[in-house]
Design a protein around this motif. Structure first.
Motif, PDB file in Angstrom:
ATOM      1  N   GLY A   7       0.777  -1.231   0.000  1.00  0.00           N
ATOM      2  CA  GLY A   7       0.000   0.000   0.000  1.00  0.00           C
ATOM      3  C   GLY A   7       0.805   1.276   0.000  1.00  0.00           C
ATOM      4  N   GLY A   8       2.104   1.160   0.105  1.00  0.00           N
ATOM      5  CA  GLY A   8       2.922   2.362   0.064  1.00  0.00           C
ATOM      6  C   GLY A   8       2.955   2.961  -1.328  1.00  0.00           C
ATOM      7  N   GLY A   9       3.548   4.129  -1.413  1.00  0.00           N
ATOM      8  CA  GLY A   9       3.656   4.783  -2.714  1.00  0.00           C
ATOM      9  C   GLY A   9       3.995   6.245  -2.574  1.00  0.00           C
ATOM     10  N   LEU A  10       3.835   6.953  -3.674  1.00  0.00           N
ATOM     11  CA  LEU A  10       4.105   8.384  -3.732  1.00  0.00           C
ATOM     12  C   LEU A  10       2.789   9.143  -3.629  1.00  0.00           C
ATOM     13  CD1 LEU A  10       6.043  10.761  -4.344  1.00  0.00           C
ATOM     14  CD2 LEU A  10       5.583  10.343  -6.789  1.00  0.00           C
ATOM     15  N   VAL A  11       2.742  10.112  -2.754  1.00  0.00           N
ATOM     16  CA  VAL A  11       1.521  10.881  -2.547  1.00  0.00           C
ATOM     17  C   VAL A  11       1.900  12.332  -2.282  1.00  0.00           C
ATOM     18  CG1 VAL A  11       1.458  10.376  -0.072  1.00  0.00           C
ATOM     19  CG2 VAL A  11      -0.672  10.916  -1.271  1.00  0.00           C
ATOM     20  N   GLN A  12       1.017  13.232  -2.651  1.00  0.00           N
ATOM     21  CA  GLN A  12       1.257  14.646  -2.410  1.00  0.00           C
ATOM     22  C   GLN A  12       0.933  15.002  -0.960  1.00  0.00           C
ATOM     23  OE1 GLN A  12      -1.032  16.798  -5.348  1.00  0.00           O
ATOM     24  NE2 GLN A  12       0.630  16.667  -6.835  1.00  0.00           N
ATOM     25  N   PRO A  13       1.523  16.051  -0.451  1.00  0.00           N
ATOM     26  CA  PRO A  13       1.161  16.502   0.901  1.00  0.00           C
ATOM     27  C   PRO A  13      -0.343  16.722   1.004  1.00  0.00           C
ATOM     28  CG  PRO A  13       3.075  17.690   0.127  1.00  0.00           C
ATOM     29  CD  PRO A  13       2.577  16.889  -1.043  1.00  0.00           C
ATOM     30  N   GLY A  14      -0.896  16.294   2.111  1.00  0.00           N
ATOM     31  CA  GLY A  14      -2.331  16.374   2.315  1.00  0.00           C
ATOM     32  C   GLY A  14      -3.093  15.168   1.809  1.00  0.00           C
ATOM     33  N   GLY A  15      -2.415  14.311   1.102  1.00  0.00           N
ATOM     34  CA  GLY A  15      -3.053  13.126   0.549  1.00  0.00           C
ATOM     35  C   GLY A  15      -3.173  11.987   1.546  1.00  0.00           C
ATOM     36  N   SER A  16      -3.664  10.859   1.063  1.00  0.00           N
ATOM     37  CA  SER A  16      -3.916   9.695   1.913  1.00  0.00           C
ATOM     38  C   SER A  16      -3.366   8.430   1.280  1.00  0.00           C
ATOM     39  CB  SER A  16      -5.425   9.514   2.120  1.00  0.00           C
ATOM     40  OG  SER A  16      -5.984  10.641   2.765  1.00  0.00           O
ATOM     41  N   LEU A  17      -3.034   7.507   2.131  1.00  0.00           N
ATOM     42  CA  LEU A  17      -2.665   6.152   1.737  1.00  0.00           C
ATOM     43  C   LEU A  17      -3.195   5.195   2.787  1.00  0.00           C
ATOM     44  CD1 LEU A  17       1.100   6.421   0.664  1.00  0.00           C
ATOM     45  CD2 LEU A  17      -0.820   5.900  -0.845  1.00  0.00           C
ATOM     46  N   ARG A  18      -3.450   3.981   2.368  1.00  0.00           N
ATOM     47  CA  ARG A  18      -3.805   2.937   3.328  1.00  0.00           C
ATOM     48  C   ARG A  18      -2.808   1.804   3.190  1.00  0.00           C
ATOM     49  NH1 ARG A  18      -9.122  -0.923   4.037  1.00  0.00           N
ATOM     50  NH2 ARG A  18      -8.210  -1.917   2.177  1.00  0.00           N
ATOM     51  N   LEU A  19      -2.094   1.550   4.256  1.00  0.00           N
ATOM     52  CA  LEU A  19      -1.152   0.443   4.287  1.00  0.00           C
ATOM     53  C   LEU A  19      -1.850  -0.803   4.814  1.00  0.00           C
ATOM     54  CD1 LEU A  19       2.005   2.178   5.801  1.00  0.00           C
ATOM     55  CD2 LEU A  19       1.208   2.138   3.427  1.00  0.00           C
ATOM     56  N   SER A  20      -1.423  -1.934   4.302  1.00  0.00           N
ATOM     57  CA  SER A  20      -1.959  -3.213   4.766  1.00  0.00           C
ATOM     58  C   SER A  20      -0.814  -4.076   5.266  1.00  0.00           C
ATOM     59  CB  SER A  20      -2.664  -3.942   3.629  1.00  0.00           C
ATOM     60  OG  SER A  20      -3.754  -3.197   3.143  1.00  0.00           O
ATOM     61  N   CYS A  21      -1.111  -4.864   6.275  1.00  0.00           N
ATOM     62  CA  CYS A  21      -0.155  -5.833   6.811  1.00  0.00           C
ATOM     63  C   CYS A  21      -0.881  -7.167   6.872  1.00  0.00           C
ATOM     64  CB  CYS A  21       0.325  -5.401   8.180  1.00  0.00           C
ATOM     65  SG  CYS A  21       1.365  -6.613   9.034  1.00  0.00           S
ATOM     66  N   ALA A  22      -0.564  -8.031   5.951  1.00  0.00           N
ATOM     67  CA  ALA A  22      -1.210  -9.332   5.879  1.00  0.00           C
ATOM     68  C   ALA A  22      -0.364 -10.345   6.629  1.00  0.00           C
ATOM     69  CB  ALA A  22      -1.383  -9.750   4.427  1.00  0.00           C
ATOM     70  N   ALA A  23      -1.017 -11.069   7.520  1.00  0.00           N
ATOM     71  CA  ALA A  23      -0.314 -12.040   8.340  1.00  0.00           C
ATOM     72  C   ALA A  23      -0.656 -13.445   7.894  1.00  0.00           C
ATOM     73  CB  ALA A  23      -0.689 -11.848   9.799  1.00  0.00           C
ATOM     74  N   SER A  24       0.320 -14.312   7.938  1.00  0.00           N
ATOM     75  CA  SER A  24       0.066 -15.710   7.624  1.00  0.00           C
ATOM     76  C   SER A  24       0.880 -16.570   8.574  1.00  0.00           C
ATOM     77  CB  SER A  24       0.428 -16.009   6.168  1.00  0.00           C
ATOM     78  OG  SER A  24       1.786 -15.760   5.930  1.00  0.00           O
ATOM     79  N   ARG A  25       0.443 -17.780   8.693  1.00  0.00           N
ATOM     80  CA  ARG A  25       1.096 -18.785   9.543  1.00  0.00           C
ATOM     81  C   ARG A  25       0.950 -18.494  11.032  1.00  0.00           C
ATOM     82  NH1 ARG A  25       6.597 -18.922   5.939  1.00  0.00           N
ATOM     83  NH2 ARG A  25       5.583 -19.308   3.950  1.00  0.00           N
ATOM     84  N   PHE A  26       0.082 -17.539  11.377  1.00  0.00           N
ATOM     85  CA  PHE A  26      -0.268 -17.345  12.782  1.00  0.00           C
ATOM     86  C   PHE A  26      -1.547 -16.516  12.830  1.00  0.00           C
ATOM     87  CE2 PHE A  26       0.746 -12.879  14.048  1.00  0.00           C
ATOM     88  CZ  PHE A  26       1.260 -12.428  12.853  1.00  0.00           C
ATOM     89  N   PHE A  86       5.268  15.946   4.538  1.00  0.00           N
ATOM     90  CA  PHE A  86       6.592  15.583   4.029  1.00  0.00           C
ATOM     91  C   PHE A  86       7.325  14.684   5.028  1.00  0.00           C
ATOM     92  CE2 PHE A  86       6.518  17.987   0.275  1.00  0.00           C
ATOM     93  CZ  PHE A  86       6.064  19.275   0.517  1.00  0.00           C
ATOM     94  N   GLU A  87       7.201  15.023   6.300  1.00  0.00           N
ATOM     95  CA  GLU A  87       7.947  14.291   7.324  1.00  0.00           C
ATOM     96  C   GLU A  87       7.417  12.894   7.587  1.00  0.00           C
ATOM     97  OE1 GLU A  87       6.584  17.348   7.549  1.00  0.00           O
ATOM     98  OE2 GLU A  87       5.751  17.711   9.560  1.00  0.00           O
ATOM     99  N   GLN A 110       7.439   1.426   1.227  1.00  0.00           N
ATOM    100  CA  GLN A 110       7.926   2.801   1.204  1.00  0.00           C
ATOM    101  C   GLN A 110       6.775   3.781   1.008  1.00  0.00           C
ATOM    102  OE1 GLN A 110      11.099   4.060   1.632  1.00  0.00           O
ATOM    103  NE2 GLN A 110      10.206   6.117   1.468  1.00  0.00           N
ATOM    104  N   VAL A 111       6.766   4.796   1.834  1.00  0.00           N
ATOM    105  CA  VAL A 111       5.827   5.901   1.692  1.00  0.00           C
ATOM    106  C   VAL A 111       6.639   7.165   1.423  1.00  0.00           C
ATOM    107  CG1 VAL A 111       4.154   7.370   2.883  1.00  0.00           C
ATOM    108  CG2 VAL A 111       4.076   4.879   3.179  1.00  0.00           C
ATOM    109  N   THR A 112       6.318   7.818   0.328  1.00  0.00           N
ATOM    110  CA  THR A 112       7.000   9.057  -0.034  1.00  0.00           C
ATOM    111  C   THR A 112       5.974  10.158  -0.221  1.00  0.00           C
ATOM    112  OG1 THR A 112       8.768   7.828  -1.143  1.00  0.00           O
ATOM    113  CG2 THR A 112       8.562  10.175  -1.662  1.00  0.00           C
ATOM    114  N   VAL A 113       6.132  11.218   0.550  1.00  0.00           N
ATOM    115  CA  VAL A 113       5.233  12.367   0.455  1.00  0.00           C
ATOM    116  C   VAL A 113       6.022  13.487  -0.219  1.00  0.00           C
ATOM    117  CG1 VAL A 113       3.712  13.952   1.671  1.00  0.00           C
ATOM    118  CG2 VAL A 113       4.083  11.622   2.554  1.00  0.00           C
ATOM    119  N   SER A 114       5.571  13.840  -1.398  1.00  0.00           N
ATOM    120  CA  SER A 114       6.314  14.825  -2.173  1.00  0.00           C
ATOM    121  C   SER A 114       5.386  15.548  -3.122  1.00  0.00           C
ATOM    122  CB  SER A 114       7.429  14.131  -2.964  1.00  0.00           C
ATOM    123  OG  SER A 114       8.092  15.051  -3.809  1.00  0.00           O
ATOM    124  N   SER A 115       5.690  16.808  -3.370  1.00  0.00           N
ATOM    125  CA  SER A 115       4.908  17.569  -4.333  1.00  0.00           C
ATOM    126  C   SER A 115       5.590  17.545  -5.697  1.00  0.00           C
ATOM    127  CB  SER A 115       4.737  19.014  -3.842  1.00  0.00           C
ATOM    128  OG  SER A 115       5.998  19.594  -3.572  1.00  0.00           O
TER     129      SER A 115
END
Length: 115
Positions: A7-26, A86-87, A110-115
């Motif tokens: 779910g990471g990626g490049l997004v502009q300031p003020g934007g949104s992302l949704r990260l996912s963490c898929a678990a297996s074997r437990f 940005f931070e 990786q999450v990158t916040v950049s204009s």
């Protein structure tokens, strides 16, 4: 135990992302699952964690902007990130722990916040 972030990626300031963490074997609902981030050359920062009882915790620098949740049926934990700054640029990891030792870690996304 296997954790895979996505779910990471490049997004502009003020934007949104949704990260996912898929678990297996437990069954992740039996563990604390945390999200941490790291910028090269800087210390790891814990961002958010969700406990077995479902209670969520957040670092002060993301409160009101990020939301952690889980889908037990999908064995997946999410991190909804809004009003990105940005931070917020970093590699984000999920792990079986929060603000302490974690036995298992994903490979990161990786999450990158950049204009």
């Amino acid at each position: 135990v296997h954790l895979v972030e996505s779910g990471g990626g490049l997004v502009q300031p003020g934007g949104s992302l949704r990260l996912s963490c898929a678990a297996s074997r437990f069954t992740f609902s039996n563990y604390v699952i945390g999200w941490a981030r790291q910028v090269p050359g800087k210390a790891l920062e814990w961002v958010s964690g969700i406990y077995v009882d479902g209670k969520a915790y957040y670092a002060d620098f993301v409160k009101g902007r990020f939301t952690i949740s889980r889908d037990i049926a999908k064995n997946t934990v999410y991190l909804q990130m809004n009003s990105l700054k940005f931070e917020d640029t970093a590699m984000y990891y999920c792990a079986t722990g929060y603000e302490g030792p974690a036995d298992y870690w994903g490979q990161g996304t990786q999450v990158t916040v950049s204009s």
